[in-house]
Design a protein around this motif. Structure first.
Motif, PDB file in Angstrom:
ATOM      1  N   THR A  24      -3.009   3.182   4.582  1.00 34.67           N
ATOM      2  CA  THR A  24      -2.725   1.795   4.196  1.00 34.67           C
ATOM      3  C   THR A  24      -1.984   1.031   5.292  1.00 34.67           C
ATOM      4  O   THR A  24      -1.786  -0.172   5.167  1.00 34.67           O
ATOM      5  CB  THR A  24      -1.836   1.746   2.949  1.00 34.67           C
ATOM      6  OG1 THR A  24      -0.581   2.364   3.277  1.00 34.67           O
ATOM      7  CG2 THR A  24      -2.469   2.491   1.785  1.00 34.67           C
ATOM      8  N   LEU A  75       1.157   1.734   6.131  1.00 34.68           N
ATOM      9  CA  LEU A  75       2.575   1.773   5.778  1.00 34.68           C
ATOM     10  C   LEU A  75       3.479   2.126   6.961  1.00 34.68           C
ATOM     11  O   LEU A  75       4.606   1.633   7.072  1.00 34.68           O
ATOM     12  CB  LEU A  75       2.745   2.832   4.686  1.00 34.68           C
ATOM     13  CG  LEU A  75       4.037   2.823   3.907  1.00 34.68           C
ATOM     14  CD1 LEU A  75       4.059   1.621   2.981  1.00 34.68           C
ATOM     15  CD2 LEU A  75       4.173   4.109   3.103  1.00 34.68           C
ATOM     16  N   GLY A 133      14.301  -4.580  -2.953  1.00 31.41           N
ATOM     17  CA  GLY A 133      15.053  -3.499  -3.574  1.00 31.41           C
ATOM     18  C   GLY A 133      15.194  -2.279  -2.674  1.00 31.41           C
ATOM     19  O   GLY A 133      15.602  -1.225  -3.110  1.00 31.41           O
ATOM     20  N   GLN A 159      12.737  -0.684  -1.359  1.00 27.97           N
ATOM     21  CA  GLN A 159      11.568   0.191  -1.482  1.00 27.97           C
ATOM     22  C   GLN A 159      10.566  -0.099  -0.372  1.00 27.97           C
ATOM     23  O   GLN A 159      10.627  -1.135   0.267  1.00 27.97           O
ATOM     24  CB  GLN A 159      10.916   0.010  -2.860  1.00 27.97           C
ATOM     25  CG  GLN A 159      10.143  -1.268  -3.040  1.00 27.97           C
ATOM     26  CD  GLN A 159      11.036  -2.466  -3.328  1.00 27.97           C
ATOM     27  OE1 GLN A 159      12.245  -2.427  -3.118  1.00 27.97           O
ATOM     28  NE2 GLN A 159      10.436  -3.539  -3.767  1.00 27.97           N
ATOM     29  N   ARG A 160       9.627   0.835  -0.156  1.00 29.71           N
ATOM     30  CA  ARG A 160       8.611   0.652   0.869  1.00 29.71           C
ATOM     31  C   ARG A 160       7.582  -0.391   0.422  1.00 29.71           C
ATOM     32  O   ARG A 160       7.152  -0.383  -0.731  1.00 29.71           O
ATOM     33  CB  ARG A 160       7.897   1.983   1.115  1.00 29.71           C
ATOM     34  CG  ARG A 160       8.793   3.015   1.769  1.00 29.71           C
ATOM     35  CD  ARG A 160       8.170   4.389   1.706  1.00 29.71           C
ATOM     36  NE  ARG A 160       8.099   4.879   0.325  1.00 29.71           N
ATOM     37  CZ  ARG A 160       7.505   6.021  -0.030  1.00 29.71           C
ATOM     38  NH1 ARG A 160       6.907   6.759   0.884  1.00 29.71           N
ATOM     39  NH2 ARG A 160       7.503   6.408  -1.282  1.00 29.71           N
ATOM     40  N   VAL A 161       7.195  -1.284   1.296  1.00 32.04           N
ATOM     41  CA  VAL A 161       6.176  -2.279   0.944  1.00 32.04           C
ATOM     42  C   VAL A 161       4.946  -2.080   1.823  1.00 32.04           C
ATOM     43  O   VAL A 161       5.031  -1.547   2.925  1.00 32.04           O
ATOM     44  CB  VAL A 161       6.687  -3.729   1.101  1.00 32.04           C
ATOM     45  CG1 VAL A 161       7.857  -3.997   0.167  1.00 32.04           C
ATOM     46  CG2 VAL A 161       7.077  -4.023   2.537  1.00 32.04           C
ATOM     47  N   LEU A 162       3.825  -2.526   1.338  1.00 28.66           N
ATOM     48  CA  LEU A 162       2.580  -2.438   2.088  1.00 28.66           C
ATOM     49  C   LEU A 162       2.545  -3.529   3.159  1.00 28.66           C
ATOM     50  O   LEU A 162       3.282  -4.521   3.071  1.00 28.66           O
ATOM     51  CB  LEU A 162       1.395  -2.580   1.137  1.00 28.66           C
ATOM     52  CG  LEU A 162       1.209  -1.382   0.188  1.00 28.66           C
ATOM     53  CD1 LEU A 162       0.174  -1.697  -0.881  1.00 28.66           C
ATOM     54  CD2 LEU A 162       0.801  -0.143   0.970  1.00 28.66           C
ATOM     55  N   GLN A 217       0.683  -6.014   3.743  1.00 28.77           N
ATOM     56  CA  GLN A 217       0.460  -7.384   3.298  1.00 28.77           C
ATOM     57  C   GLN A 217       1.752  -8.025   2.791  1.00 28.77           C
ATOM     58  O   GLN A 217       2.016  -9.199   3.006  1.00 28.77           O
ATOM     59  CB  GLN A 217      -0.606  -7.376   2.189  1.00 28.77           C
ATOM     60  CG  GLN A 217      -1.465  -8.620   2.110  1.00 28.77           C
ATOM     61  CD  GLN A 217      -0.870  -9.670   1.228  1.00 28.77           C
ATOM     62  OE1 GLN A 217      -0.104  -9.374   0.313  1.00 28.77           O
ATOM     63  NE2 GLN A 217      -1.208 -10.915   1.489  1.00 28.77           N
ATOM     64  N   ASP A 228       9.497   3.041  -9.320  1.00 31.17           N
ATOM     65  CA  ASP A 228       9.739   1.629  -9.034  1.00 31.17           C
ATOM     66  C   ASP A 228       8.385   0.993  -8.730  1.00 31.17           C
ATOM     67  O   ASP A 228       7.753   1.317  -7.721  1.00 31.17           O
ATOM     68  CB  ASP A 228      10.669   1.516  -7.819  1.00 31.17           C
ATOM     69  CG  ASP A 228      11.011   0.071  -7.486  1.00 31.17           C
ATOM     70  OD1 ASP A 228      10.295  -0.854  -7.951  1.00 31.17           O
ATOM     71  OD2 ASP A 228      11.992  -0.150  -6.762  1.00 31.17           O
ATOM     72  N   ARG A 284       7.595  -1.700  -7.565  1.00 29.60           N
ATOM     73  CA  ARG A 284       7.522  -2.495  -6.337  1.00 29.60           C
ATOM     74  C   ARG A 284       7.305  -1.609  -5.118  1.00 29.60           C
ATOM     75  O   ARG A 284       7.153  -2.102  -4.013  1.00 29.60           O
ATOM     76  CB  ARG A 284       8.813  -3.311  -6.174  1.00 29.60           C
ATOM     77  CG  ARG A 284       9.006  -4.357  -7.265  1.00 29.60           C
ATOM     78  CD  ARG A 284      10.436  -4.834  -7.279  1.00 29.60           C
ATOM     79  NE  ARG A 284      11.349  -3.695  -7.465  1.00 29.60           N
ATOM     80  CZ  ARG A 284      12.674  -3.778  -7.408  1.00 29.60           C
ATOM     81  NH1 ARG A 284      13.254  -4.935  -7.176  1.00 29.60           N
ATOM     82  NH2 ARG A 284      13.426  -2.713  -7.594  1.00 29.60           N
ATOM     83  N   ASP A 285       7.330  -0.294  -5.328  1.00 29.09           N
ATOM     84  CA  ASP A 285       7.105   0.659  -4.242  1.00 29.09           C
ATOM     85  C   ASP A 285       5.705   1.245  -4.414  1.00 29.09           C
ATOM     86  O   ASP A 285       5.495   2.175  -5.191  1.00 29.09           O
ATOM     87  CB  ASP A 285       8.167   1.752  -4.311  1.00 29.09           C
ATOM     88  CG  ASP A 285       8.066   2.735  -3.146  1.00 29.09           C
ATOM     89  OD1 ASP A 285       6.962   2.857  -2.562  1.00 29.09           O
ATOM     90  OD2 ASP A 285       9.079   3.381  -2.830  1.00 29.09           O
ATOM     91  N   PRO A 286       4.714   0.688  -3.702  1.00 31.01           N
ATOM     92  CA  PRO A 286       3.313   1.041  -3.971  1.00 31.01           C
ATOM     93  C   PRO A 286       3.023   2.528  -3.845  1.00 31.01           C
ATOM     94  O   PRO A 286       2.307   3.097  -4.661  1.00 31.01           O
ATOM     95  CB  PRO A 286       2.541   0.248  -2.907  1.00 31.01           C
ATOM     96  CG  PRO A 286       3.461  -0.817  -2.449  1.00 31.01           C
ATOM     97  CD  PRO A 286       4.849  -0.301  -2.629  1.00 31.01           C
ATOM     98  N   ILE A 287       3.585   3.130  -2.807  1.00 29.72           N
ATOM     99  CA  ILE A 287       3.280   4.537  -2.563  1.00 29.72           C
ATOM    100  C   ILE A 287       3.928   5.413  -3.642  1.00 29.72           C
ATOM    101  O   ILE A 287       3.304   6.349  -4.164  1.00 29.72           O
ATOM    102  CB  ILE A 287       3.776   4.939  -1.161  1.00 29.72           C
ATOM    103  CG1 ILE A 287       3.218   3.967  -0.090  1.00 29.72           C
ATOM    104  CG2 ILE A 287       3.412   6.369  -0.850  1.00 29.72           C
ATOM    105  CD1 ILE A 287       1.750   4.067   0.154  1.00 29.72           C
ATOM    106  N   GLY A 337      -7.077  -6.016   1.571  1.00 33.58           N
ATOM    107  CA  GLY A 337      -6.424  -5.301   2.658  1.00 33.58           C
ATOM    108  C   GLY A 337      -6.490  -3.795   2.482  1.00 33.58           C
ATOM    109  O   GLY A 337      -6.442  -3.052   3.458  1.00 33.58           O
ATOM    110  N   LEU A 338      -6.582  -3.347   1.245  1.00 35.84           N
ATOM    111  CA  LEU A 338      -6.658  -1.915   0.981  1.00 35.84           C
ATOM    112  C   LEU A 338      -8.098  -1.456   0.824  1.00 35.84           C
ATOM    113  O   LEU A 338      -8.350  -0.309   0.494  1.00 35.84           O
ATOM    114  CB  LEU A 338      -5.868  -1.589  -0.293  1.00 35.84           C
ATOM    115  CG  LEU A 338      -4.357  -1.801  -0.161  1.00 35.84           C
ATOM    116  CD1 LEU A 338      -3.702  -1.854  -1.528  1.00 35.84           C
ATOM    117  CD2 LEU A 338      -3.759  -0.684   0.681  1.00 35.84           C
TER     118      LEU A 338
END
Lengths: 355, 355
Positions: free
Chosen positions: A13, A15, A24, A26-29, A31, B254, B256-259, B316-317
């Motif tokens: 992705t 990342l 927060g 956390q990891r974001v993609l 985009q 969470d 908001r953390d996609p992974i 994007g994914l």
């Protein structure tokens, strides 16, 4: 010549190129990220492309142009400065207001040993993922661009991730034509899929004379629409669309006026079973919903769509319609759109007059 | 006893009661209008309701209370005067600052001969469209209201249009419980419809312990889900949801953390065929898309959803997923949600602890 690859693992992705954390922590993609890592060295599943042209998303360009218009005249130099500043700061061309990006054309410069995109060095390609998540480095200060059009001649490089999309630009079509088709190729693919789920539906396309609009009209006809209605804002576009033969009916209406839009489409014989929104102006949600028959589907391809206006609009109107967020990706979408263009003289004419 | 009806035609959206024009001169829908016609006489497709209680939207009441607070103490009489002034001027209770309204409870007083809402005189109902588009006449000066709470005892009447929504309030449930179910009843209805289109899908609900989330889990099970996964943000909600028995699997992540979200759902055995987003926090689009298998569907019910983040995120994914804007309306949605609550002890417990 292969360069050394970073040692840490990559994620398909992208990342691993995100430089910031979300609100927060956390990891974001990529985009959603504020900043991407634009380092030149590839992770093993990546591809680097030498950029030739950027095509800014229409909503993004309109916002930039509007912001930098003084006394009714757009200031191209200011638009260019802002694009350069965005890319320098974010490591990608993502308009901070619209959230949208665009696409690019270029030539494959290096392919990581583990890439699964099927590309080779020297391939002339268009990226079909948004610039809003593509690591981008501009190296020429955009000196060949006047800031007055969406098409941006540029030199620099961009990175494609393991899970990404790029299509070779066909030899039989002018590159600019291919690009402008690829830019919107998600729309006809999804329109085809939705139309095929209905029994001979009536399909209305708002913005029918535009790029995604005319392809969506052609896709609807091919997928079995009983009748297609192209909605355009004025008489000039109406004449063009009629002359192209791409739509069965052509009506003129302001898509921001819900009642006018509904009445114009209904006057062709019936409300639409499927309404495809392809105009990048805000405020079309209510009209699209009203124009759609019960149990119909609205496909929103416009990046100017407001999620809450769509959700609350349908509820306020007690409208039993399915509303789709237009996904720009479907397998084979680029080839399908190219095929529509090649086989439909009217669509091709509408595209060529925009080049 | 039927009263005489106005001669001019009505529009099911209520357009015939709009007294003003929009900024561009185009006709506006009742929600966008400044003033509505509150005449008592019904058009043939309308319904008049004798009002018993107004429930002001929380954001609206907070604004009014804040505006009329003197020395830290809210002036209830001033709040009441302003509500009366708004309704007298606009013909509807729409807070001019927040734009929001609320809902009302009352008893059906007259049903136009062409109404298709299925209501009868004497029915005890809640309106499920906003007060911001409902013609309203207050006849008691709100004398029983102290201006200090969102719940407003009132006497007067309101008008429902041809295309509107009102639900009978059941006798067997506490009114507050009924109202909190009605507030989110669009989510389980749409979830049911989508789940039924798949063959034994895996369904993940993000925010599974909440109101719309728990109802969506119950709807998924009823519609034939092979397995349901409730995603919650912390251990306390996880314990509550597990104890309720409403989800087959409960995971903490969470959103908001996609992974993290993708990995947590995948660890239950597989990615979801259908992912339902029921948490009102921004930034869940990417995770919902990544958590969904190819050819799966994401349903976004959260008003915090960003249209462009969803559209561009999927592209994007390179994710071939269908993305739905959660429509708060579907025929029979209130009765369906009430039935889920009545028949599912776990859902009922989750609701009752929130009252």
């Amino acid at each position: 010549m292969t360069e050394s690859h970073p040692r840490t693992g990559s994620d398909p992705t992208g990342l691993h190129r995100v430089l910031d954390d979300g609100p927060g922590g956390q990891r974001v993609l990529p985009q959603a990220a504020r900043r991407l890592d634009t380092r030149r060295e590839l992770w093993p599943d990546e591809v680097r492309v030498r950029v030739e042209t950027l095509n800014l998303d229409a909503a993004s360009f309109r916002q930039l142009e509007g912001k930098h218009t003084v006394d009714g005249r757009p200031d191209g130099a200011a638009v260019r400065r802002e694009v350069l500043a965005i890319v320098a700061e974010r490591g990608k061309m993502q308009n901070p207001v619209t959230g949208s990006g665009g696409m690019l054309i270029g030539t494959v410069e290096e392919v990581g040993p583990e890439s699964s995109l099927g590309l080779e060095v020297g391939d002339h390609v268009a990226t079909l993922v948004s610039l809003s998540l593509t690591p981008l480095m501009i190296e020429d200060g955009l000196e060949r661009w006047d800031g007055l059009a969406e098409r941006v001649p540029a030199d620099g490089y961009a990175i494609l991730f393991g899970r990404s999309i790029a299509a070779r630009i066909p030899d039989d079509l002018a590159p600019a034509l291919s690009l402008s088709v690829m830019d919107v190729c998600g729309a006809p693919a999804l329109t085809h899929r939705v139309v095929a789920q209905y029994e001979q539906p009536v399909v209305a396309v708002i913005g029918g004379a535009g790029k995604s609009g005319s392809l969506s009209l052609a896709a609807a006809a091919r997928a079995g629409a009983q009748r297609t209605v192209g909605v355009v804002p004025g008489d000039e576009e109406a004449a063009l669309l009629r002359e192209s033969g791409v739509a069965d009916d052509v009506v003129v209406a302001d898509a921001r006026d819900p009642i006018a839009l509904r009445d114009a489409v209904a006057a062709t014989g019936a409300l639409a079973d499927i309404t495809v929104v392809c105009v990048d102006v805000p405020g079309c949600e209510g009209g699209a919903i009203l124009t759609t028959a019960e149990r119909g589907t609205v496909i929103f391809f416009s990046m100017a769509t407001s999620f809450s206006a769509a959700a609350l609009g349908a509820e306020g109107l007690a409208a039993d319609v399915t509303m789709l967020v237009g996904n720009g990706y479907a397998p084979g979408h680029a080839a399908y759109a190219m095929d529509l263009l090649r086989s439909n003289e009217g669509v091709r004419r509408l595209f060529e007059r925009r080049l």
